[in-house]
Design an enzyme around this catalytic site. Structure first.
Site, PDB file in Angstrom:
ATOM      1  N   SER A  31      22.101   0.184  39.868  1.00 20.43           N
ATOM      2  CA  SER A  31      23.353   0.914  39.617  1.00 20.43           C
ATOM      3  C   SER A  31      24.525  -0.031  39.436  1.00 20.43           C
ATOM      4  O   SER A  31      24.814  -0.829  40.327  1.00 20.43           O
ATOM      5  CB  SER A  31      23.726   1.781  40.824  1.00 20.43           C
ATOM      6  OG  SER A  31      22.846   2.813  40.991  1.00 20.43           O
ATOM      7  N   HIS A  84      14.193   6.553  39.403  1.00 18.91           N
ATOM      8  CA  HIS A  84      14.172   6.792  40.849  1.00 18.91           C
ATOM      9  C   HIS A  84      13.247   7.960  41.174  1.00 18.91           C
ATOM     10  O   HIS A  84      13.169   8.935  40.420  1.00 18.91           O
ATOM     11  CB  HIS A  84      15.575   7.125  41.356  1.00 18.91           C
ATOM     12  CG  HIS A  84      16.583   6.054  41.101  1.00 18.91           C
ATOM     13  ND1 HIS A  84      17.285   5.972  39.924  1.00 18.91           N
ATOM     14  CD2 HIS A  84      16.999   5.015  41.871  1.00 18.91           C
ATOM     15  CE1 HIS A  84      18.095   4.927  39.980  1.00 18.91           C
ATOM     16  NE2 HIS A  84      17.944   4.325  41.142  1.00 18.91           N
ATOM     17  N   TYR A  86      13.834  10.158  43.345  1.00 18.73           N
ATOM     18  CA  TYR A  86      14.628  11.381  43.565  1.00 18.73           C
ATOM     19  C   TYR A  86      14.946  12.115  42.264  1.00 18.73           C
ATOM     20  O   TYR A  86      15.371  13.268  42.279  1.00 18.73           O
ATOM     21  CB  TYR A  86      15.931  11.090  44.330  1.00 18.73           C
ATOM     22  CG  TYR A  86      16.900  10.171  43.644  1.00 18.73           C
ATOM     23  CD1 TYR A  86      17.649  10.579  42.538  1.00 18.73           C
ATOM     24  CD2 TYR A  86      17.090   8.878  44.104  1.00 18.73           C
ATOM     25  CE1 TYR A  86      18.530   9.732  41.907  1.00 18.73           C
ATOM     26  CE2 TYR A  86      17.971   8.015  43.489  1.00 18.73           C
ATOM     27  CZ  TYR A  86      18.686   8.449  42.376  1.00 18.73           C
ATOM     28  OH  TYR A  86      19.553   7.593  41.760  1.00 18.73           O
ATOM     29  N   GLU A  87      14.754  11.451  41.135  1.00 16.65           N
ATOM     30  CA  GLU A  87      14.979  12.139  39.857  1.00 16.65           C
ATOM     31  C   GLU A  87      13.840  13.101  39.551  1.00 16.65           C
ATOM     32  O   GLU A  87      13.924  13.873  38.601  1.00 16.65           O
ATOM     33  CB  GLU A  87      15.118  11.114  38.725  1.00 16.65           C
ATOM     34  CG  GLU A  87      16.387  10.276  38.842  1.00 16.65           C
ATOM     35  CD  GLU A  87      16.452   9.184  37.796  1.00 16.65           C
ATOM     36  OE1 GLU A  87      16.923   9.466  36.683  1.00 16.65           O
ATOM     37  OE2 GLU A  87      16.012   8.056  38.080  1.00 16.65           O
ATOM     38  N   ALA A 114      21.878  -1.473  44.444  1.00 18.63           N
ATOM     39  CA  ALA A 114      23.062  -1.205  45.247  1.00 18.63           C
ATOM     40  C   ALA A 114      22.547  -0.599  46.553  1.00 18.63           C
ATOM     41  O   ALA A 114      21.604   0.187  46.532  1.00 18.63           O
ATOM     42  CB  ALA A 114      23.960  -0.212  44.526  1.00 18.63           C
ATOM     43  N   MET A 212      17.787   3.650  47.749  1.00 21.70           N
ATOM     44  CA  MET A 212      16.860   4.661  47.214  1.00 21.70           C
ATOM     45  C   MET A 212      15.971   4.105  46.100  1.00 21.70           C
ATOM     46  O   MET A 212      15.487   4.864  45.263  1.00 21.70           O
ATOM     47  CB  MET A 212      17.666   5.854  46.675  1.00 21.70           C
ATOM     48  CG  MET A 212      18.639   6.440  47.674  1.00 21.70           C
ATOM     49  SD  MET A 212      19.620   7.753  46.920  1.00 21.70           S
ATOM     50  CE  MET A 212      20.962   7.898  48.129  1.00 21.70           C
ATOM     51  N   SER A 213      15.759   2.811  46.101  1.00 20.95           N
ATOM     52  CA  SER A 213      14.960   2.227  45.008  1.00 20.95           C
ATOM     53  C   SER A 213      14.163   1.040  45.537  1.00 20.95           C
ATOM     54  O   SER A 213      13.919   0.927  46.734  1.00 20.95           O
ATOM     55  CB  SER A 213      15.895   1.776  43.882  1.00 20.95           C
ATOM     56  OG  SER A 213      16.694   0.705  44.314  1.00 20.95           O
ATOM     57  N   HIS A 247      29.112   8.191  45.226  1.00 21.97           N
ATOM     58  CA  HIS A 247      28.569   7.342  44.155  1.00 21.97           C
ATOM     59  C   HIS A 247      29.677   6.539  43.457  1.00 21.97           C
ATOM     60  O   HIS A 247      29.449   5.424  42.993  1.00 21.97           O
ATOM     61  CB  HIS A 247      27.815   8.224  43.151  1.00 21.97           C
ATOM     62  CG  HIS A 247      27.068   7.445  42.110  1.00 21.97           C
ATOM     63  ND1 HIS A 247      26.074   6.540  42.418  1.00 21.97           N
ATOM     64  CD2 HIS A 247      27.192   7.425  40.744  1.00 21.97           C
ATOM     65  CE1 HIS A 247      25.603   6.000  41.293  1.00 21.97           C
ATOM     66  NE2 HIS A 247      26.260   6.515  40.274  1.00 21.97           N
TER      67      HIS A 247
HETATM   68  N1  HPA Z   1      22.455   4.713  51.139  1.00 20.92           N
HETATM   69  C1  HPA Z   1      21.456   4.817  50.241  1.00 20.92           C
HETATM   70  N2  HPA Z   1      21.550   4.321  49.034  1.00 20.92           N
HETATM   71  C2  HPA Z   1      22.685   3.676  48.688  1.00 20.92           C
HETATM   72  C3  HPA Z   1      23.746   3.531  49.574  1.00 20.92           C
HETATM   73  C4  HPA Z   1      23.629   4.084  50.865  1.00 20.92           C
HETATM   74  O1  HPA Z   1      24.530   3.999  51.721  1.00 20.92           O
HETATM   75  N3  HPA Z   1      24.715   2.836  48.921  1.00 20.92           N
HETATM   76  C5  HPA Z   1      24.228   2.570  47.679  1.00 20.92           C
HETATM   77  N4  HPA Z   1      23.000   3.071  47.535  1.00 20.92           N
END
Ligand code: HPA
Length: 272
Positions: A31, A84, A86-87, A114, A212-213, A247
């Protein structure tokens, strides 16, 4: 139904027609970190929609194309926007690009993301070298029949994040005066951010950052025998450690540190 190997053959045949044949490094850009692909020389960019067996990325901030070319003197295949879990994609789909990289003879993958900082000494904007991970996604991309030509049934995860690459990244960070942190990345499925209780759990279990990745992709990279370098951009403090999460902040922080991030990756790539 086609086997994974058959799908890979179709994908690599298509990429070969486009001039993409041999790759040394796969690059997965998380991201807000996709801009690095713009620095690839003699680039061939192909939108995911065009590629046989490739899914289409749905998250804002993810461009959704493969970029092939030379970066820091290395033949790279960059994923500008990843998939991802989650998609709604299967784990096989999420990790398919890593399979493609391996099928194109990549020996290594550089994975970026990220993440939220769990370690209390971290600050938003820090870069963290990933030393290890905790798979908390609730599943594993290797569940199912194993195709022995791709990798072993029971891959050893003892050194998923290649020690030698970690050392080199640290040397580059030191030379450049970047105070890179290091730690364990804990991968959740998302798409919710974690609860404060989950973050306390994560810390107790040994996590320094959450996201989440990355975890599925690294598992598949190890399965394929690829070396791995993982760099995380701590975009925010995790839930319960700051007022709220969104986000926009994640993207804003990546924008703030992208110059440092790009130069760390490029200069590390040069010495790998
Ligand atoms: N949690 C999960 N995924 C993320 C976060 C977070 O705080 N920040 C960026 N991606």
């Amino acid at each position: 139904m086609k086997t994974l190997s058959e799908k890979l053959q179709e994908t690599t045949d298509f990429l070969a027609e486009k001039g993409i044949k041999e790759v040394s490094f796969g690059l997965i850009l998380g991201s807000g970190l996709g801009e690095l692909a713009e620095e690839i020389e003699e680039a061939i960019a192909i939108s995911y929609e065009e590629i046989p067996n490739f899914p289409v990325s749905t998250v804002a901030g993810h461009a959704g194309q493969l970029v092939y070319g030379t970066l820091s003197g290395k033949k790279v295949l960059a994923l500008q926007g990843r998939f991802h879990y989650y998609e709604g994609y299967s784990m096989e789909t999420v990790t398919y690009p890593v399979r493609v990289m391996a099928a194109l003879n990549a020996h290594s993958v550089v994975v970026t993301n990220a993440s939220g900082g769990v370690n209390e000494s971290f600050e938003p904007g820090d870069l963290m070298l990933i030393t290890d991970h905790l798979n908390f996604t609730g599943t594993n991309p290797l569940i199912g029949a194993n195709e022995e030509n791709l990798g072993p049934r029971f891959p050893d995860m003892s050194q998923a994040y290649t020690m030698d690459y970690r050392e080199k990244a640290k040397e580059v960070a030191n030379e450049k005066g970047i105070h890179m942190k290091e730690g364990v990345y804990m991968g959740f499925s998302g798409p919710t951010y974690e609860t404060p209780a989950e973050i306390r759990m994560a810390r107790t279990l040994g996590a320094d950052a959450v996201g989440m990745s990355t975890v599925p992709e690294v598992i598949v990279a190890v399965h394929n025998g690829l070396k791995v370098l993982g760099i995380s951009c701590i975009t925010n403090l995790a839930a319960g450690m700051q007022a709220n999460l969104n986000h926009e902040e994640v993207v804003e922080t990546t924008q703030r540190v992208k110059a440092e991030f790009k130069s760390l990756i490029k200069e590390t790539l040069a010495v790998l």
